[in-house]
Design an enzyme around this catalytic site. Sequence first.
Site, short mmCIF file in Angstrom:
data_model
loop_
_atom_site.label_atom_id
_atom_site.label_comp_id
_atom_site.label_asym_id
_atom_site.label_seq_id
_atom_site.Cartn_x
_atom_site.Cartn_y
_atom_site.Cartn_z
N TRP A 41 -15.39 5.01 11.05
CA TRP A 41 -13.93 5.65 10.65
C TRP A 41 -13.83 6.28 9.18
O TRP A 41 -14.61 6.16 8.27
CB TRP A 41 -13.20 4.47 10.43
CG TRP A 41 -12.06 4.32 9.47
CD1 TRP A 41 -12.02 4.07 8.11
CD2 TRP A 41 -10.83 4.11 9.98
NE1 TRP A 41 -10.72 4.18 7.81
CE2 TRP A 41 -9.94 4.25 9.02
CE3 TRP A 41 -10.30 4.43 11.25
CZ2 TRP A 41 -8.51 4.29 9.15
CZ3 TRP A 41 -8.93 4.42 11.41
CH2 TRP A 41 -7.98 4.40 10.26
N MET A 42 -12.91 7.02 9.20
CA MET A 42 -12.70 8.04 7.96
C MET A 42 -11.28 7.98 7.45
O MET A 42 -10.31 7.96 8.61
CB MET A 42 -12.96 9.38 8.17
CG MET A 42 -12.38 10.31 7.05
SD MET A 42 -12.52 12.12 7.79
CE MET A 42 -14.20 12.57 6.96
N ASP A 44 -8.68 8.42 3.60
CA ASP A 44 -8.44 9.38 2.39
C ASP A 44 -9.68 10.24 1.88
O ASP A 44 -10.75 9.78 1.91
CB ASP A 44 -7.88 8.34 1.33
CG ASP A 44 -7.08 7.33 1.64
OD1 ASP A 44 -6.54 7.25 2.69
OD2 ASP A 44 -6.85 6.49 0.74
N TRP A 68 -10.39 0.67 10.55
CA TRP A 68 -10.60 0.54 9.15
C TRP A 68 -11.40 -0.72 8.95
O TRP A 68 -11.17 -1.63 9.70
CB TRP A 68 -9.19 0.26 8.52
CG TRP A 68 -9.32 0.38 6.95
CD1 TRP A 68 -9.14 1.55 6.29
CD2 TRP A 68 -9.18 -0.59 6.17
NE1 TRP A 68 -9.08 1.38 4.96
CE2 TRP A 68 -9.12 -0.07 5.02
CE3 TRP A 68 -9.10 -1.87 6.34
CZ2 TRP A 68 -9.02 -0.99 3.65
CZ3 TRP A 68 -9.30 -2.67 5.08
CH2 TRP A 68 -9.20 -2.41 4.14
N SER A 104 -10.07 4.28 -2.78
CA SER A 104 -9.85 5.83 -3.11
C SER A 104 -10.06 5.95 -4.64
O SER A 104 -9.87 5.20 -5.51
CB SER A 104 -8.51 6.28 -2.52
OG SER A 104 -8.62 6.43 -1.25
N ARG A 173 -4.23 0.98 -7.49
CA ARG A 173 -5.17 1.81 -7.15
C ARG A 173 -4.96 3.45 -7.18
O ARG A 173 -4.19 3.84 -7.45
CB ARG A 173 -5.42 1.46 -5.61
CG ARG A 173 -4.21 1.44 -4.65
CD ARG A 173 -4.62 0.90 -3.26
NE ARG A 173 -3.35 0.91 -2.45
CZ ARG A 173 -2.48 -0.23 -2.28
NH1 ARG A 173 -2.55 -1.12 -3.21
NH2 ARG A 173 -1.50 0.11 -1.59
N ASP A 174 -6.16 4.21 -6.73
CA ASP A 174 -6.25 5.39 -6.37
C ASP A 174 -6.26 6.22 -7.82
O ASP A 174 -5.47 7.21 -7.65
CB ASP A 174 -5.28 5.81 -5.30
CG ASP A 174 -5.39 4.92 -4.17
OD1 ASP A 174 -6.18 4.33 -3.93
OD2 ASP A 174 -4.05 4.99 -3.60
N GLU A 229 0.84 5.54 -3.17
CA GLU A 229 -0.55 5.72 -3.15
C GLU A 229 -1.04 6.91 -3.62
O GLU A 229 -0.31 8.08 -3.53
CB GLU A 229 -0.86 5.36 -1.61
CG GLU A 229 -0.53 3.87 -1.40
CD GLU A 229 -1.20 3.32 -0.13
OE1 GLU A 229 -1.29 4.21 0.77
OE2 GLU A 229 -1.67 2.33 -0.06
N TRP A 311 -1.08 6.33 9.59
CA TRP A 311 -1.45 4.98 9.94
C TRP A 311 -0.90 4.32 11.06
O TRP A 311 -1.58 3.47 11.67
CB TRP A 311 -1.17 4.22 8.56
CG TRP A 311 -1.89 4.29 7.23
CD1 TRP A 311 -1.70 4.91 6.18
CD2 TRP A 311 -3.27 4.06 7.19
NE1 TRP A 311 -2.73 4.95 5.50
CE2 TRP A 311 -3.70 4.42 5.98
CE3 TRP A 311 -4.38 3.31 7.94
CZ2 TRP A 311 -5.02 4.20 5.53
CZ3 TRP A 311 -5.36 2.89 7.61
CH2 TRP A 311 -6.08 3.69 6.24
N1 DQQ Z 1 -6.16 3.86 1.59
C1 DQQ Z 1 -7.05 3.20 0.58
C2 DQQ Z 1 -6.41 3.12 -0.58
C3 DQQ Z 1 -5.25 3.90 -0.52
C4 DQQ Z 1 -5.21 3.93 0.75
C5 DQQ Z 1 -7.87 2.42 1.34
C6 DQQ Z 1 -4.25 4.99 1.24
O1 DQQ Z 1 -7.29 3.13 -1.91
O2 DQQ Z 1 -4.18 3.31 -1.29
O3 DQQ Z 1 -8.62 2.61 2.48
O4 DQQ Z 1 -4.30 5.63 2.43
#
Ligand code: DQQ
Length: 501
Positions: A41-42, A44, A68, A104, A173-174, A229, A311
């Site tokens: 799986w892939m 971000d 995921w 991410s 996050r991110d 995000e 998603w």
């Molecule tokens: N996907 C990541 C998160 C992000 C989200 C988790 C966005 O870090 O916020 O796989 O698709």
Amino acid sequence: MMGGLDQTSKLEAARAYEARVGSCIGGEGRPAYHLSPYVGWMNDPNGFSCYKGQYHLFYQYHPYSTVWGPMHWGHAVSEDLLHWAFLPCALAPDASFDEAGCFSGSAIELDDGRQLLLYTGVRHEGVTQEGLPVSRQAQCVAIGDGVDYEKAAGNPLIHDSVLPAGWMRQNFRDPKIWREEDGSYRCVVGAAAEDGDGCVLLFSSEDALSWKYVGEVTRNGHRFGMMWECPDLFELDGKEVLLVSPLKMLTAEYERLGGCALYCIGTLGEDGHTFVEETLHAIDYGIDFYAPQTTLTPDGRRVMIAWMQNWDTTRLLLPDRRWFGQMTVPRELRVRDGRLFQWPVREIEDLRGTQVAYQDVTVDDRTELEGIEGRCADIVVRVRPATEASLGSFTVNVAEGQDCRTTLTLDLETGRLCLDRRYSGARRMVVHTCACDVTPTEGYFDLRILLDRFSIEVFAGGGEQAMSMVIPTELAATGISFDAKGKVVMDIEKYALDTDR
Ligand code: DQQ
């Protein structure tokens, strides 16, 4: 630096699995020039950057299945942003501060030549009343040589305790990192207030290890979804551009289809970090586009890549294979007249093989043109009404077979452009159509269509609008045809795209 048996074993297990299972996935079963995962799986794109003369692209990754799961970082490198070579898995969720996932983040080269990855470590802290794990998110660092990375001993280096009181520790996050002209580092991070309102926060650092909270860049103010995000903030053409991927956005006309990503164009206030928003739009009007991230190329281009998926249909459209998920084509960005323009990176022109071109073709009924067919193609179309009285609509059918086609229809009167995969071989009742408005230049509408085995990307109005969409159509469906209501005149150039070039 942190070591330990678990760190070695989880990463080694992922690398061994990639080498054993991933290496068996043939090129024919993958997108030809869009990056897909080594195996599994892939989601971000992460750490999109140029390091020691190569582009590096990491990605949210679960090697062991096509759904995921505990997030690793997959890793690929490229000379031209189109031919990618896999490197071994870069990060595994193997430390106390990221045991529930390496989410991410981004990458940058340090002065000493090492590459630094800044990512979100997710950990669990107890359980809720319903027995669900309580997750905590904070920003972590790993440093390496472009292949192997060691997680920093003091992780997480941006602890969730820096968040103002009341903010959600599970929604932080991110991080997207960049360097200022004076050599210091900045990063923006997505966060959410207690009521779920999205916000982008700014941090600064002298060495990319010890970080200070600077303040809020901007707040959603409950306008577009909840948490924002994957923020990205950069200067382009004299403006500041902020990219965000809102969670749970309300669908509103064709500007927003529930889950898509937005761009804001504006300036920074006197404090140097508060974003003063001027315009805000969808980045891509298609169905499959999320979590974009940009990098600056050595020759100064701002290039964006995104997850070409949404998603809500992850299990629904594409046939089950040993891989799932793909990236968009990398796109060069420009700002003009308050809009973000995007265009496939110019390197794609080097993949162009045989050209078939026609000029002044009148289309008033179903039309097929010799040599215009194929599933990996770059197609440039210019179209105008034959006479002022013949305003109607114009359709391009691609990936056409006995029972399938994907259609791009332009209403020449209103400029409404509609992409429809209803008959693309899909067998699910999900959203299949999307639309945007385009304007002609000097009487012509211009369309550029990039086809790959499992996707279509459309660029209209010189890149003012883009639409990305995954298609599940059988690969034998290689037909391309045209149709019109009324009478239109078309110029077309079609190039086969050949990744062996
Ligand atoms: N996907 C990541 C998160 C992000 C989200 C988790 C966005 O870090 O916020 O796989 O698709």
